[in-house]
Design an enzyme around this catalytic site. Structure first.
Site, PDB file in Angstrom:
ATOM      1  N   ASN A  77       0.868  -1.177   0.000  1.00  0.00           N
ATOM      2  CA  ASN A  77       0.000   0.000   0.000  1.00  0.00           C
ATOM      3  C   ASN A  77       0.907   1.230   0.000  1.00  0.00           C
ATOM      4  O   ASN A  77       1.470   1.591   1.028  1.00  0.00           O
ATOM      5  CB  ASN A  77      -0.884  -0.039   1.262  1.00  0.00           C
ATOM      6  CG  ASN A  77      -1.683   1.243   1.452  1.00  0.00           C
ATOM      7  OD1 ASN A  77      -1.772   2.074   0.552  1.00  0.00           O
ATOM      8  ND2 ASN A  77      -2.269   1.384   2.637  1.00  0.00           N
ATOM      9  N   LYS A  91       0.170   4.247  -0.317  1.00  0.00           N
ATOM     10  CA  LYS A  91      -0.471   5.458   0.245  1.00  0.00           C
ATOM     11  C   LYS A  91      -0.243   6.642  -0.708  1.00  0.00           C
ATOM     12  O   LYS A  91      -0.189   6.445  -1.915  1.00  0.00           O
ATOM     13  CB  LYS A  91       0.029   5.727   1.665  1.00  0.00           C
ATOM     14  CG  LYS A  91      -0.103   4.469   2.532  1.00  0.00           C
ATOM     15  CD  LYS A  91       0.044   4.717   3.999  1.00  0.00           C
ATOM     16  CE  LYS A  91      -0.087   3.387   4.741  1.00  0.00           C
ATOM     17  NZ  LYS A  91      -0.104   3.525   6.177  1.00  0.00           N
ATOM     18  N   HIS A 137      -9.569   1.087   5.009  1.00  0.00           N
ATOM     19  CA  HIS A 137      -8.279   1.332   5.679  1.00  0.00           C
ATOM     20  C   HIS A 137      -8.501   2.306   6.835  1.00  0.00           C
ATOM     21  O   HIS A 137      -9.311   3.229   6.733  1.00  0.00           O
ATOM     22  CB  HIS A 137      -7.272   1.906   4.682  1.00  0.00           C
ATOM     23  CG  HIS A 137      -5.888   1.941   5.247  1.00  0.00           C
ATOM     24  ND1 HIS A 137      -5.471   2.938   6.099  1.00  0.00           N
ATOM     25  CD2 HIS A 137      -4.848   1.086   5.118  1.00  0.00           C
ATOM     26  CE1 HIS A 137      -4.219   2.689   6.461  1.00  0.00           C
ATOM     27  NE2 HIS A 137      -3.816   1.575   5.885  1.00  0.00           N
ATOM     28  N   GLU A 178      -6.893   4.754   7.865  1.00  0.00           N
ATOM     29  CA  GLU A 178      -6.689   6.180   7.554  1.00  0.00           C
ATOM     30  C   GLU A 178      -7.933   6.750   6.880  1.00  0.00           C
ATOM     31  O   GLU A 178      -8.276   7.916   7.058  1.00  0.00           O
ATOM     32  CB  GLU A 178      -5.435   6.348   6.677  1.00  0.00           C
ATOM     33  CG  GLU A 178      -4.169   6.165   7.517  1.00  0.00           C
ATOM     34  CD  GLU A 178      -2.952   5.658   6.763  1.00  0.00           C
ATOM     35  OE1 GLU A 178      -2.938   5.713   5.516  1.00  0.00           O
ATOM     36  OE2 GLU A 178      -2.010   5.190   7.431  1.00  0.00           O
ATOM     37  N   GLU A 211      -5.381  -4.864  10.795  1.00  0.00           N
ATOM     38  CA  GLU A 211      -4.415  -3.783  10.924  1.00  0.00           C
ATOM     39  C   GLU A 211      -4.668  -3.000  12.208  1.00  0.00           C
ATOM     40  O   GLU A 211      -5.478  -2.061  12.223  1.00  0.00           O
ATOM     41  CB  GLU A 211      -4.534  -2.831   9.724  1.00  0.00           C
ATOM     42  CG  GLU A 211      -4.173  -3.471   8.405  1.00  0.00           C
ATOM     43  CD  GLU A 211      -3.566  -2.442   7.452  1.00  0.00           C
ATOM     44  OE1 GLU A 211      -2.460  -2.694   6.966  1.00  0.00           O
ATOM     45  OE2 GLU A 211      -4.179  -1.387   7.231  1.00  0.00           O
ATOM     46  N   GLY A 216       2.378   2.546  10.719  1.00  0.00           N
ATOM     47  CA  GLY A 216       3.306   3.655  10.541  1.00  0.00           C
ATOM     48  C   GLY A 216       4.036   4.059  11.806  1.00  0.00           C
ATOM     49  O   GLY A 216       4.660   5.113  11.852  1.00  0.00           O
ATOM     50  N   SER A 276       3.376  -1.804  10.367  1.00  0.00           N
ATOM     51  CA  SER A 276       4.832  -1.843  10.570  1.00  0.00           C
ATOM     52  C   SER A 276       5.469  -3.183  10.198  1.00  0.00           C
ATOM     53  O   SER A 276       6.421  -3.618  10.849  1.00  0.00           O
ATOM     54  CB  SER A 276       5.183  -1.448  12.007  1.00  0.00           C
ATOM     55  OG  SER A 276       4.782  -0.105  12.254  1.00  0.00           O
TER      56      SER A 276
HETATM   57  P1  PGA Z   1       2.750   0.539   7.636  1.00  0.00           P
HETATM   58  O1  PGA Z   1       1.268   0.711   7.029  1.00  0.00           O
HETATM   59  O2  PGA Z   1       3.309  -0.736   7.080  1.00  0.00           O
HETATM   60  O3  PGA Z   1       3.499   1.755   7.152  1.00  0.00           O
HETATM   61  O4  PGA Z   1       2.615   0.482   9.106  1.00  0.00           O
HETATM   62  C1  PGA Z   1       0.434  -0.396   6.854  1.00  0.00           C
HETATM   63  C2  PGA Z   1      -0.868   0.047   6.247  1.00  0.00           C
HETATM   64  O5  PGA Z   1      -1.320   1.153   6.544  1.00  0.00           O
HETATM   65  O6  PGA Z   1      -1.475  -0.689   5.456  1.00  0.00           O
END
Ligand code: PGA
Length: 262
Positions: free
Chosen positions: A14, A16, A100, A102, A173, A179, A219
């Site tokens: 992903n 982003k 997601h 976010e 998640e 992140g 992460s």
């Molecule tokens: P990250 O994000 O690996 O940067 O923690 C995972 C995600 O948001 O799908």
């Protein structure tokens, strides 16, 4: 009783809101070369909308899949700024991330919105990757399962078992792990993945529940992928930050390959 075939590992990147066209081109080419046509793991690249077509062109003829990070639920209409599942299909997407955290936190993707998006993805022949997960506060208050169950119930409401089993991928998640560099441990991930599979068994039946792939996201990097993917109900990873580096992403795919071989 017929044996359930093993689940195919699934690793998605992903990206982003990252990747100009030259960057997207370079990253895609490096990943493609590094993976050398392996076909034992499903690998999906989810660049931003603006790079879908560029990345899709490079992936053509390869075993990798193109995915989007979000979509609207309508096919067309007066929805300024939105992208429809029909458009995503047309450009070559097979997958679409839905729900997601976010999107849930910043863009008004409530459970009913996510349900509509999921239904629309299925209608249009896109494979949804449905994300669920709790915040740190919810975890600390002992509400992890309550939150995840609520998200699953709402998103999958009324959808036939067979469609869920054939088309939907789930991603656990934990919001606190996204992140932050603080991934869930293998034990923490397995605990939730196991509960999700048990819930699915009740919802769609044992053999169908066994067929569903559940990714872990938050992460994930080359250093922890083996530990996470080594767990029985962790069938893949949804990778954010580490998917922007070809070497790191490839090494996560390699950890998934090992899972398949074990
Ligand atoms: P990250 O994000 O690996 O940067 O923690 C995972 C995600 O948001 O799908």
């Amino acid at each position: 009783m017929t044996a359930v075939p093993p689940r195919r590992p699934i690793i998605a990147g992903n990206w982003k809101m990252n990747g100009t066209l030259p960057e997207a081109r370079k990253l895609t080419q490096e990943i493609l070369q590094g993976l050398r046509g392996q076909t034992d793991v499903d690998v999906i690249l989810c660049p931003p909308f603006t790079a879908l077509s560029t990345v899709g062109e490079i992936l053509k003829g390869s075993p990798l899949f193109l995915g989007a990070q979000d979509m609207h639920w309508e096919s067309s209409g007066a929805f300024t700024g939105e992208i429809s599942p029909v458009m995503l299909k047309e450009i070559g997407c097979r997958f679409c991330i839905i729900g997601h955290s976010e999107r849930r936190a910043h863009f008004g993707d409530t459970d009913p919105v996510i349900h509509r998006k999921l239904l629309a993805a299925l209608e249009q022949g896109l494979n949804p990757i449905l994300c669920v997960g709790e915040t740190l506060q919810q975890r600390e208050n002992g509400k992890t399962w309550e939150i995840i169950e609520g998200q699953l119930k709402a998103a999958l409401e009324g959808i036939e078992s067979d469609r869920i089993a054939r088309l939907v991928t789930l991603a656990y998640e934990p919001v606190w792990a996204i992140g932050t560099g603080q991934n869930a441990t293998g034990t923490q991930a397995q605990e939730v993945h196991g509960s999700i599979r048990a819930w699915l068994t009740g919802r769609i039946g044992k053999s169908q529940a066994q067929a569903i792939r559940i990714q872990y996201g938050g992460s994930v990097k080359s250093e922890n992928a083996g530990e996470l993917l080594g767990r029985p109900d962790v069938d893949g990873a949804l990778v954010g930050g580490a998917s922007l580096n070809a070497k790191g992403f490839i090494s996560i795919v390699e950890s998934a390959l090992q899972k398949k071989e074990n």
